[in-house]
Write an enzyme that holds these catalytic residues in place. Sequence first.
Site, short mmCIF file in Angstrom:
data_model
loop_
_atom_site.label_atom_id
_atom_site.label_comp_id
_atom_site.label_asym_id
_atom_site.label_seq_id
_atom_site.Cartn_x
_atom_site.Cartn_y
_atom_site.Cartn_z
N ARG A 199 9.88 55.38 73.20
CA ARG A 199 8.46 55.44 72.80
C ARG A 199 8.44 56.17 71.46
O ARG A 199 8.73 57.38 71.41
CB ARG A 199 7.62 56.17 73.85
CG ARG A 199 6.23 56.50 73.34
CD ARG A 199 5.25 56.85 74.44
NE ARG A 199 4.85 55.67 75.19
CZ ARG A 199 3.85 55.63 76.06
NH1 ARG A 199 3.15 56.72 76.32
NH2 ARG A 199 3.55 54.51 76.70
N HIS B 116 2.81 47.38 72.18
CA HIS B 116 3.11 47.93 73.52
C HIS B 116 3.42 46.75 74.45
O HIS B 116 2.67 46.45 75.38
CB HIS B 116 1.90 48.72 74.00
CG HIS B 116 2.17 49.66 75.15
ND1 HIS B 116 3.43 49.84 75.70
CD2 HIS B 116 1.34 50.47 75.86
CE1 HIS B 116 3.34 50.73 76.69
NE2 HIS B 116 2.09 51.12 76.80
N GLN C 231 3.52 47.00 78.45
CA GLN C 231 2.18 47.10 79.03
C GLN C 231 1.59 45.70 79.23
O GLN C 231 1.05 45.38 80.30
CB GLN C 231 1.26 47.90 78.09
CG GLN C 231 -0.16 48.00 78.58
CD GLN C 231 -0.27 48.79 79.87
OE1 GLN C 231 0.20 49.92 79.92
NE2 GLN C 231 -0.86 48.23 80.91
N ASP D 191 -9.17 49.58 75.59
CA ASP D 191 -8.20 50.68 75.49
C ASP D 191 -8.92 51.85 74.82
O ASP D 191 -10.01 51.69 74.25
CB ASP D 191 -6.98 50.22 74.67
CG ASP D 191 -5.84 51.25 74.63
OD1 ASP D 191 -5.86 52.20 75.44
OD2 ASP D 191 -4.95 51.09 73.78
N CYS E 232 -5.17 49.80 80.04
CA CYS E 232 -3.79 50.27 80.25
C CYS E 232 -3.73 51.71 80.75
O CYS E 232 -2.71 52.11 81.30
CB CYS E 232 -2.98 50.10 78.98
SG CYS E 232 -3.55 51.14 77.61
N ARG F 249 3.29 48.08 86.08
CA ARG F 249 4.27 48.51 85.09
C ARG F 249 5.65 48.57 85.76
O ARG F 249 6.65 48.17 85.17
CB ARG F 249 3.91 49.90 84.53
CG ARG F 249 2.62 49.95 83.72
CD ARG F 249 2.71 49.17 82.43
NE ARG F 249 3.78 49.63 81.57
CZ ARG F 249 3.71 50.68 80.76
NH1 ARG F 249 2.59 51.39 80.67
NH2 ARG F 249 4.72 51.02 79.97
N1 CP Z 1 -0.35 52.83 79.67
C1 CP Z 1 0.64 53.65 79.31
O1 CP Z 1 1.56 53.29 78.57
O2 CP Z 1 0.53 54.88 79.84
P1 CP Z 1 1.41 56.17 79.51
O3 CP Z 1 1.04 56.60 78.10
O4 CP Z 1 1.00 57.17 80.54
O5 CP Z 1 2.85 55.81 79.59
N1 NVA Z 2 -3.30 52.66 72.40
C1 NVA Z 2 -2.88 53.77 73.20
C2 NVA Z 2 -2.14 53.31 74.41
C3 NVA Z 2 -1.72 54.39 75.34
C4 NVA Z 2 -0.89 53.91 76.48
C5 NVA Z 2 -2.04 54.71 72.37
O1 NVA Z 2 -1.21 54.23 71.58
O2 NVA Z 2 -2.21 55.92 72.49
#
Ligand code: CP
Ligand code: NVA
Length: 312
Positions: free
Chosen positions: A112, A139, A142, A230, A269, A297
């Site tokens: 990440r 992402h 997701q 989101d 998400c 997930r």
């Molecule tokens: N939706 C998602 O990716 O959640 P987290 O940030 O908790 O991993």
């Molecule tokens: N768009 C959000 C998604 C979190 C899972 C972010 O990048 O923070």
Amino acid sequence: MSVKKPAPRHFLDLDLIDAATLRRIIDAAHEMKRNGKRVPENLRPRSIADDVLVMIFEKPSTRTRISFDVAMRQLGGQSIVLNHMDLQLGRGESAIDTARVISRYIDIIMVRANSHDTLRELAKYATVPVVNGLTDRTHPCQVMADILTFEEHLGPIKGRTVAWIGDGNNVAASWMHAAVRFGFTLNVACPKELAPHADVTEWVKREKGQVQIMHDPVAAATGADCVVTDTWVSMGDKDADRRKALLKPFSVDAALMAQAAKNAIFMHCLPAYRGHEVTEQVLEGPQSVVFDEAENRLHAQKAILAWCLGAF
Ligand code: CP
Ligand code: NVA
């Protein structure tokens, strides 16, 4: 004589993987879910008992962190979870060297990353598969879970309509890639100032995808099978007040859901900010499938890891 190893099967973005492969991964995910904790033999990587996944997080996570860890355990492998500040990466060692070093110890990497460039660099230099667990740009894991969720509630997604309401962010970009790869219509309603990146919009155009970028949430949601949103402020966004002001007309409420198809579902998400991008009533209402989505997930990522490790 050295034998050249095949290129690792990275899972970086949905535009970089062909439609048939993505379909196979989703079908495997449906099967994984039906089988619970027991992974069917035909979907289990042969080397899994010796395989180790390393996860590197440059940003916080609840779902991604736990679901990948459990996915790897259920497959029969092991995992290591690291914050980037625990690594020399956090004090300046390059992604290039990090990728080459950790490839010597482990079998698959999930990252990440703050910047999509870090993901690209890791993937370019790693000799094991790299999986995108979210970047500032996309992402994909997701959205694979979201496709699985759509299909278990409403059947095949091909030919259906999804409305994305809100920020043209990383999750929206992966939805746009998915619309092309899985053959559905995607209506994106966003403020002009927060539209998806031009490279994604142009890719969709080149691929002749059914993706409309609009600025009216009602027009986007009308007749849709699924409404998805989101957070208005993603991790790393520095202009929270500006975003909240621009996105105020894009809150998903009961009136907007009423424009969608009668049996439409609502997805997010998570984490969700009630009273901002979605009302409490919609998030907790009968059309909301957000906790199935969160569970999925795990199933989707079991299939992704299994594919990356060559199970099918
Ligand atoms: N939706 C998602 O990716 O959640 P987290 O940030 O908790 O991993
Ligand atoms: N768009 C959000 C998604 C979190 C899972 C972010 O990048 O923070």
